[in-house]
Write a protein that holds these residues in place. Structure first.
Motif, PDB file in Angstrom:
ATOM      1  N   ASP A 106       7.757  -3.552  -6.790  1.00 20.48           N
ATOM      2  CA  ASP A 106       7.636  -2.310  -6.027  1.00 20.48           C
ATOM      3  C   ASP A 106       9.009  -1.651  -5.938  1.00 20.48           C
ATOM      4  O   ASP A 106      10.009  -2.300  -5.646  1.00 20.48           O
ATOM      5  N   ALA A 117      -3.987   6.518 -10.599  1.00 20.57           N
ATOM      6  CA  ALA A 117      -2.542   6.680 -10.368  1.00 20.57           C
ATOM      7  C   ALA A 117      -1.980   7.694 -11.342  1.00 20.57           C
ATOM      8  O   ALA A 117      -2.496   7.893 -12.449  1.00 20.57           O
ATOM      9  N   LEU A 156       2.879   1.873  -6.409  1.00 25.57           N
ATOM     10  CA  LEU A 156       1.500   1.506  -6.673  1.00 25.57           C
ATOM     11  C   LEU A 156       1.021   0.470  -5.650  1.00 25.57           C
ATOM     12  O   LEU A 156       1.741  -0.468  -5.333  1.00 25.57           O
ATOM     13  N   SER A 157      -0.174   0.642  -5.182  1.00 24.78           N
ATOM     14  CA  SER A 157      -0.749  -0.283  -4.198  1.00 24.78           C
ATOM     15  C   SER A 157      -1.357  -1.494  -4.890  1.00 24.78           C
ATOM     16  O   SER A 157      -1.679  -1.460  -6.080  1.00 24.78           O
ATOM     17  N   ASN A 211      -0.517   6.912  -5.026  1.00 27.71           N
ATOM     18  CA  ASN A 211      -0.194   5.952  -6.076  1.00 27.71           C
ATOM     19  C   ASN A 211       0.337   6.688  -7.312  1.00 27.71           C
ATOM     20  O   ASN A 211      -0.398   7.451  -7.954  1.00 27.71           O
ATOM     21  N   THR A 243       0.845  -1.204   0.000  1.00 32.26           N
ATOM     22  CA  THR A 243       0.000   0.000   0.000  1.00 32.26           C
ATOM     23  C   THR A 243       0.873   1.244   0.000  1.00 32.26           C
ATOM     24  O   THR A 243       1.949   1.269   0.604  1.00 32.26           O
ATOM     25  N   HIS A 244       0.392   2.257  -0.696  1.00 35.38           N
ATOM     26  CA  HIS A 244       1.058   3.566  -0.736  1.00 35.38           C
ATOM     27  C   HIS A 244       0.007   4.651  -0.557  1.00 35.38           C
ATOM     28  O   HIS A 244      -1.121   4.529  -1.057  1.00 35.38           O
ATOM     29  N   GLU A 282      -6.044  -1.605 -11.817  1.00 29.78           N
ATOM     30  CA  GLU A 282      -6.019  -2.295 -10.526  1.00 29.78           C
ATOM     31  C   GLU A 282      -7.456  -2.527 -10.084  1.00 29.78           C
ATOM     32  O   GLU A 282      -8.329  -1.678 -10.294  1.00 29.78           O
TER      33      GLU A 282
END
Length: 416
Positions: A252, A399, A194-195, A159, A155-156, A393
């Motif tokens: 990631d 994003a 990116l999550s 994104n 998770t971020h 996603e």
């Protein structure tokens, strides 16, 4: 192995080679002959594949008809993993961390087949706490699933993904301006924040794809014919081979998505012309003219033009229309540094040296070529363009993709 051929650490995966199989390779190292060691050698029934890093050799041996590029690529990935763990890969770091190294060798390859090679995934269950100690944890699901380079539950807060297209121009130009050799070597670097488990699709102005889609006209813009394309393992090769679509689930953080090469005649981006005048063997003068051949709206940064000079030259005097010039007597060169070089500009520089002990005939002879270093942001010499970057996603978040282009010098030389 160390530089003298002594075995530091080894791992046998299939048991079909003898324990002393590396002795022949060690004897070649002891000959102190650089030509004796080649990346791929077959001696008898055994194939030796090796790379050198710092003061150590990484060697793989096989009796089978092995894919040599897979083996060499694994050796380079092993170096990257060890650098991520130990900061440096040398004889000392290997001896100090042999316990961790054995564990990594067992996890990165199974029965001679490469497995997990991503440092971030390996560090989830091979954790260095102290020297010669490990923390035992359960292997992450990334090791056993199809996407081994990306863990679950990432998770971020924001994104976004950054994409850099960096090209290096390798050029050799004769003194009359004839291009003798030109190659463009490019790399597409990505930094992913990116999550989840996103699916990305990247579109380039690839000539094969645009011709297949009927977009090869003038309205479609320039297309390029890339050669020697090499992808990160996350790219679905079957999809690319069928319809030239670059589809992937990114790791990631930082990674190189792809590298490519173009063999094409390229006009020198920065042309350097030199006029050398010698005066009765007592002094020598250089008139250097530098001209940029790229578009006016582009600007080259950190331009460094290195001009060779006779070994016994002294008393340097310089006059230039821009930038600064410094003399490096230990390298027998003087360097013209230009902070910014706008497109379609021309600058002049004069250099004067005394020659106390060189005859007039010798003074005219300068063997080495002129070399040029530069970096041009927001510009690619090949004309490659990112047509689209789609991010899909299942959670449906939005994003931000960021794209940047950079052209740098490679082996860029102009003969005097």
């Amino acid at each position: 192995m160390d530089a003298k051929g002594k075995n530091l650490i080894s791992r046998e995966y299939r048991g079909d080679t003898s324990t002393n199989v590396a002795d022949k390779f060690s004897k070649l190292l002891q000959q102190d002959d650089d030509d004796a060691i080649k990346p791929i050698m077959t001696i008898g029934e055994v194939t030796y594949l090796s790379i050198k890093h710092e003061d150590v050799y990484l060697l793989a041996v096989s009796k089978r008809n092995t894919n040599a590029m897979v083996v060499l690529n694994f050796l380079y990935q092993l170096v990257d993993v060890l650098k991520d763990y130990f900061n440096t890969v040398c004889e000392e770091s290997i001896r100090d961390n042999f316990v961790i190294l054995y564990e990594l060798l067992d996890e990165m390859m199974d029965f001679g087949y490469p497995q997990a090679t991503e440092p971030k995934v390996l560090k989830e269950y091979i954790c260095v706490q102290e020297k010669h100690k490990m923390q035992a944890v359960a292997p992450p699901t990334a090791v056993t699933q199809a996407v081994s380079w990306r863990g679950e539950g990432i998770t971020h807060k924001k994104n976004e993904i950054f994409l850099d297209v960096i090209e290096k121009l390798h050029l050799l130009v004769a003194s009359n301006g004839t291009v003798l050799r030109s190659d463009i070597v490019g790399v597409v670097k990505m930094k992913s924040f990116l999550s989840g488990m996103p699916e990305l699709k990247l579109g380039l102005n690839d000539k094969v794809l645009m011709d297949a889609n009927g977009r090869s006209g003038k309205r479609a813009g320039r297309s390029i014919d890339m050669e020697d394309i090499r992808f990160h393992q996350c790219v679905r090769l079957s999809r690319f081979e069928s319809d030239r679509t670059i589809s992937f689930v990114p790791p990631d953080g930082d990674f190189d998505l792809m590298t490519y090469r173009l063999s094409t005649k390229v006009k020198p981006l920065i042309w350097v012309e030199s006029v050398v005048e010698s005066h009765q063997g007592s002094r020598i003068e250089f008139l250097i003219k530098a001209r940029s051949n790229f578009k006016r709206q582009s600007t080259a940064n950190k331009v460094k033009i290195t001009i060779p000079v006779q070994a016994d030259a002294d008393s340097p005097k310089f006059k230039t229309s821009t930038g600064k010039v410094e003399y490096l007597p230990e390298k027998n060169v003087f360097v013209w540094n230009i902070k910014t070089f706008q497109g379609q500009k021309e600058y002049l520089m004069r250099a004067h040296f005394g020659l106390p002990s060189i005859g007039s005939e010798e003074a005219e002879k300068v063997q080495q070529p002129i070399s040029v270093d530069f970096e041009i942001p927001y510009f690619t010499v090949s004309g490659i363009q990112v047509r689209y970057l789609k991010i899909i996603e299942k959670s449906g978040y939005h994003a931000l993709p960021w794209v940047r282009y950079i052209t740098q010098n490679g082996d860029y030389q102009i003969r005097m």
